[in-house]
Design an enzyme around this catalytic site. Structure first.
Site, short mmCIF file in Angstrom:
data_model
loop_
_atom_site.label_atom_id
_atom_site.label_comp_id
_atom_site.label_asym_id
_atom_site.label_seq_id
_atom_site.Cartn_x
_atom_site.Cartn_y
_atom_site.Cartn_z
NE ARG A 86 -1.61 -2.29 2.98
CZ ARG A 86 -1.65 -3.44 2.49
NH1 ARG A 86 -2.79 -3.68 1.83
NH2 ARG A 86 -0.84 -4.27 2.95
CB THR A 87 3.38 2.62 2.45
OG1 THR A 87 2.53 1.92 3.39
CG2 THR A 87 3.84 3.69 2.71
CE LYS A 93 27.48 -2.00 -5.70
NZ LYS A 93 27.24 -0.90 -6.66
NE ARG A 135 7.06 0.58 4.91
CZ ARG A 135 5.95 0.14 5.05
NH1 ARG A 135 5.74 -1.16 4.64
NH2 ARG A 135 4.72 0.98 5.13
CG HIS A 162 3.43 3.61 8.55
ND1 HIS A 162 3.48 4.42 7.71
CD2 HIS A 162 2.92 2.48 8.34
CE1 HIS A 162 3.33 3.80 6.66
NE2 HIS A 162 2.69 2.71 7.12
N1 CP Z 1 -0.13 -0.16 5.89
C1 CP Z 1 0.86 -0.40 5.57
O1 CP Z 1 1.79 0.22 5.65
O2 CP Z 1 0.82 -1.36 4.41
P1 CP Z 1 2.07 -1.77 3.62
O3 CP Z 1 3.06 -2.41 4.53
O4 CP Z 1 1.65 -2.69 2.51
O5 CP Z 1 2.67 -0.60 2.80
#
Ligand code: CP
Length: 362
Positions: free
Chosen positions: A51-52, A80, A101, A129
């Site tokens: 999703r993100t 590396k 991320r 998050h």
């Molecule tokens: N909600 C969320 O962060 O989903 P993903 O891990 O698929 O990005």
């Protein structure tokens, strides 16, 4: 230069501005279709995501911009030995804004100290998050019409669930919020969030051991997955993974206008039969993620134009304390990267600036 590393990096008024921009985008898609023409978003995903990453990609495309990046760190020069600091200095030569991320808690904060472009934390370990939180807030606004006067039940893995940590921080800034925590003993909310976020903001919190005892009073039920990837002990995960399961029988106990949120992915914690209940808002929540990320990218790029990065790197906030203590959290970015050791001073001591773990022996 403004970044989004933690939910509280932006004020309540700024959150409202981003949500209102997202609502305007929903109503007037065409108006925003080329506002980021010529701009590039880099998505640096050191951890898996559906999703993100894809909602960031879709968001930038709908704003008329372009996207580059990687979805697997194994295909990048991190293999590396390249550090987060060097990576973002390099990517800043190619892109106008970065969404990152990382499995190490605090990695996006490190990135923000070195990048010449805005950094967005797209999830760091078990820590935070904030763009999921913006997604959740937009969903609550659309579904409930308000962000205050709400009783929210958080259910499942409240220890490792970074979306829970960020949303509680965000909701605690609104009026008359009640928090109910539904989790097994081993997966309870970190105590610093209860103490320093809820107690400090006079948000009543209550721990319960069953969903049944609290479902009738909730306005929102925020379900979470037990985070297999964060467990060191597989047996413990197996024992806890199905602690709380939402099914149609339990939904009968809830208010007619309660909504069910979940950051997704879900595994077993919500049965498929709940999906057809109109109160199940988790797939509507996913689409809101794209709209709110459109609003965020657009806003951060505007802010970057108003106040570009300047001066030497690293750019460290004045409010941080720098010294030679070490954070004891092995999942903290400071355990594996050569970074300045930075701390926040709190009422009961010091907390690592990267992962918020309490510093012992100071
Ligand atoms: N909600 C969320 O962060 O989903 P993903 O891990 O698929 O990005």
């Amino acid at each position: 230069m403004r970044h989004l590393i933690d939910t509280t990096d932006i004020s309540v008024a700024e959150v409202d501005r981003i949500i209102n921009t997202a609502l305007d985008i929903i109503e007037n898609r065409e108006k925003y279709s080329s506002v980021c023409k010529g701009k590039k978003l880099a998505t640096l995903f050191y951890e898996p995501s559906t999703r993100t990453r894809l909602s960031f990609t879709s968001a930038m495309m709908e704003l008329g911009g372009n996207v580059l990046g990687f979805s697997d760190a194994a295909s990048s020069s991190v293999t590396k030995g390249e550090t987060v600091a060097d990576t973002v200095r390099v990517i800043g030569c190619f892109a106008d804004i970065i969404a990152m991320r990382h499995s190490k808690e605090g990695a996006p904060l490190v990135a923000s100290h070195y990048a010449d472009v805005p950094i967005i934390n797209a999830g760091d370990g078990s820590h935070a998050h904030p763009t999921q939180t913006l997604t959740d807030l937009l969903t609550i606004r659309r579904e409930k019409g308000r962000l205050d006067n709400l009783t929210i039940g958080f259910c499942g893995d409240l220890k490792f669930g970074r979306t829970v940590h960020s949303l509680i921080k965000a909701m605690s800034r609104y009026e008359n919020i009640n928090v109910v925590l539904i989790a097994p003993e081993e997966l309870r909310l970190p105590s610093y969030i209860r103490r320093e976020v809820c107690d400090k903001n006079n948000v009543p919190t209550r721990e319960v051991s069953t969903m049944e005892e609290v479902l009738p009073e909730l306005d929102i039920l925020y379900m979470t997955r037990v985070q297999k990837e964060r467990f060191l002990d597989e047996e413990e995960f197996e024992r806890l993974k199905d602690s709380f399961i939402l099914n149609p029988e339990r939904m009968q106990l809830a208010k007619k206008d309660m909504i069910v949120l979940h950051p997704l992915p879900r595994v077993n914690e919500i049965t498929r039969a709940v999906d057809n209940d109109p109160r199940a808002a988790y797939f509507r929540q996913v689409e809101n993620g794209k709209f709110v990320r459109m609003a965020l990218i657009y806003t951060l790029l505007q802010w970057a134009q108003e106040s570009p990065a300047e001066g030497l790197t690293p750019r460290l906030g004045d409010e941080l304390v720098r010294n030679d203590w070490r954070c004891s959290n092995r999942q903290c970015v400071s355990a594996t990267e050569d970074v300045d050791h930075l701390f926040h001073q709190t009422e009961d001591g010091y907390r690592c600036a990267y992962c918020e773990a309490r510093v012992k022996n100071n």
